[in-house]
Design an enzyme around this catalytic site. Structure first.
Site, PDB file in Angstrom:
ATOM      1  N   PHE A 176      59.951  31.799   9.384  1.00 27.42           N
ATOM      2  CA  PHE A 176      60.783  30.885   8.600  1.00 27.42           C
ATOM      3  C   PHE A 176      60.330  30.894   7.149  1.00 27.42           C
ATOM      4  O   PHE A 176      59.213  31.293   6.821  1.00 27.42           O
ATOM      5  CB  PHE A 176      60.717  29.462   9.165  1.00 27.42           C
ATOM      6  CG  PHE A 176      59.345  28.846   9.114  1.00 27.42           C
ATOM      7  CD1 PHE A 176      58.950  28.065   8.032  1.00 27.42           C
ATOM      8  CD2 PHE A 176      58.437  29.048  10.149  1.00 27.42           C
ATOM      9  CE1 PHE A 176      57.685  27.502   7.976  1.00 27.42           C
ATOM     10  CE2 PHE A 176      57.162  28.486  10.111  1.00 27.42           C
ATOM     11  CZ  PHE A 176      56.792  27.712   9.017  1.00 27.42           C
ATOM     12  N   CYS A 177      61.235  30.447   6.269  1.00 27.24           N
ATOM     13  CA  CYS A 177      60.940  30.310   4.847  1.00 27.24           C
ATOM     14  C   CYS A 177      61.792  29.164   4.303  1.00 27.24           C
ATOM     15  O   CYS A 177      62.450  28.459   5.068  1.00 27.24           O
ATOM     16  CB  CYS A 177      61.210  31.611   4.099  1.00 27.24           C
ATOM     17  SG  CYS A 177      62.887  32.231   4.285  1.00 27.24           S
ATOM     18  N   THR A 178      61.789  28.964   3.017  1.00 20.47           N
ATOM     19  CA  THR A 178      62.456  27.798   2.428  1.00 20.47           C
ATOM     20  C   THR A 178      63.960  27.777   2.673  1.00 20.47           C
ATOM     21  O   THR A 178      64.501  26.802   3.196  1.00 20.47           O
ATOM     22  CB  THR A 178      62.197  27.732   0.913  1.00 20.47           C
ATOM     23  OG1 THR A 178      60.794  27.812   0.673  1.00 20.47           O
ATOM     24  CG2 THR A 178      62.750  26.436   0.331  1.00 20.47           C
TER      25      THR A 178
END
Length: 326
Positions: A176-178
């Site tokens: 996951f990331c922003t």
């Protein structure tokens, strides 16, 4: 409702004539009084901008009408203050920099997982959960039991994978990331490296915070954002963190009480990393800011110019050091 709408958007798409889009896009943003930065490259578009609801709606409609830019992925949040100072459209080699040739999310990418299904996936003991963001982002918030690669830039992620992950050992990997864009490339990279079951959070952390109720959430802390809000909470409102104007890292009220914190000059995170040249420059910048304040002048413009120039010089010095180190 808050006055400003913040829109994070991206799309991987072939834009062979992306340079020709720069000026029309900039003109459209300026006419709509939208601030922020959008990146254009042959592989697509990426960035975060802010403006009125009507302005953002008009910009999205304008983009939707451009060849290849329909159905752009975007997330909205709100702020009482304009989180950006300037309006920019930059031309880049990549819209998110991994530095690995041939990685194309348009050809191969991990499996998208909706926010509503994310908790079930990452609760599976066979799934290795990896936070693909930078270390300073992870420090203020992440998902429960997520692995922190301790990278300072996204360019370091491929090396982390090579040194720590094995397709034979790690059968299921979730990342996951922003906002989702870094995971487009990180999952594409893992697929290229022979990993089979690779998943990523569709829409990123921001979409998860928007759609998943706090009482059901597995997110812990706040989410770092690359604008003047610094971080957002689970309600996507401005968080509790401020930012050191020297190193640009998030800082707490406790950090501000440290003997190493000098407004505009240093904080506990960067006190031992600043060169004498940098420290002198930051001291002078802060002096100019305070002088403008004492005169009752609007210091924002000059302050921003000083910050931008300081960032530019820091980048030059960092590149010189990297070149010297081989």
């Amino acid at each position: 409702m808050s006055q400003f709408v913040v829109c994070a958007l991206y799309k991987f798409v072939s834009l062979p004539a992306f340079e020709a889009l720069q000026q029309p896009l900039l003109k459209e943003m300026e006419s709509l009084e939208i601030k922020g930065t959008l990146l254009l490259a042959s592989e697509g578009i990426n960035g975060t901008v802010a403006g009125s609801q009507a302005g953002i709606d008009s910009l999205l409609a304008w983009l939707d009408a451009q060849p290849g830019l329909d159905n752009i992925v975007y997330k909205l949040s709100f702020d009482d203050e304009m989180p950006f100072y300037r309006t920019k459209v930059k031309l880049k080699k990549e819209i998110v920099t991994m530095g690995v040739e041939g990685i194309d999310p348009r050809k191969v990418v991990g499996t998208y997982v909706k926010p509503k299904d994310w908790n079930k996936l990452i609760s599976d003991p066979e799934v290795l959960l990896i936070d693909t963001r930078n270390d300073y982002e992870v420090n203020i918030g992440t998902f429960k039991n997520a692995v922190d690669p301790k990278t300072q830039t996204f360019r370091e992620f491929p090396d982390y994978v090579k040194q720590n992950l094995d397709p034979k050992q790690h059968k299921k990997v979730a990342m996951f990331c922003t906002g989702g864009i870094r995971c487009e490339k990180s999952t594409a990279y893992l697929k290229e490296q022979g990993f089979d079951e690779v998943y990523h959070l569709e829409g990123g952390v921001l979409k998860y915070l928007e759609e998943v109720k706090p009482e059901e959430s597995l997110w812990e802390g706040e989410c770092f954002v690359f604008d003047n809000r610094v971080s957002v909470n689970h309600q996507l409102e401005k968080g509790q963190y401020d930012q050191c104007n020297a190193c640009r890292l998030p800082i707490t009220e406790e950090d501000k009480q440290s003997e190493h914190y000098v407004q505009g000059v240093s904080c506990p995170h960067c006190i031992d990393k600043l060169s004498d040249k940098q420290r002198k420059r930051f001291v002078e910048r802060e002096r100019q800011v305070q002088l403008a304040k004492s005169r009752g002048e609007s210091h924002i413009g000059s302050d921003v110019k000083q910050v931008i120039e300081a960032r530019r010089q820091d980048k030059v010095e960092r590149k010189q050091r990297q070149h010297q180190e081989g």
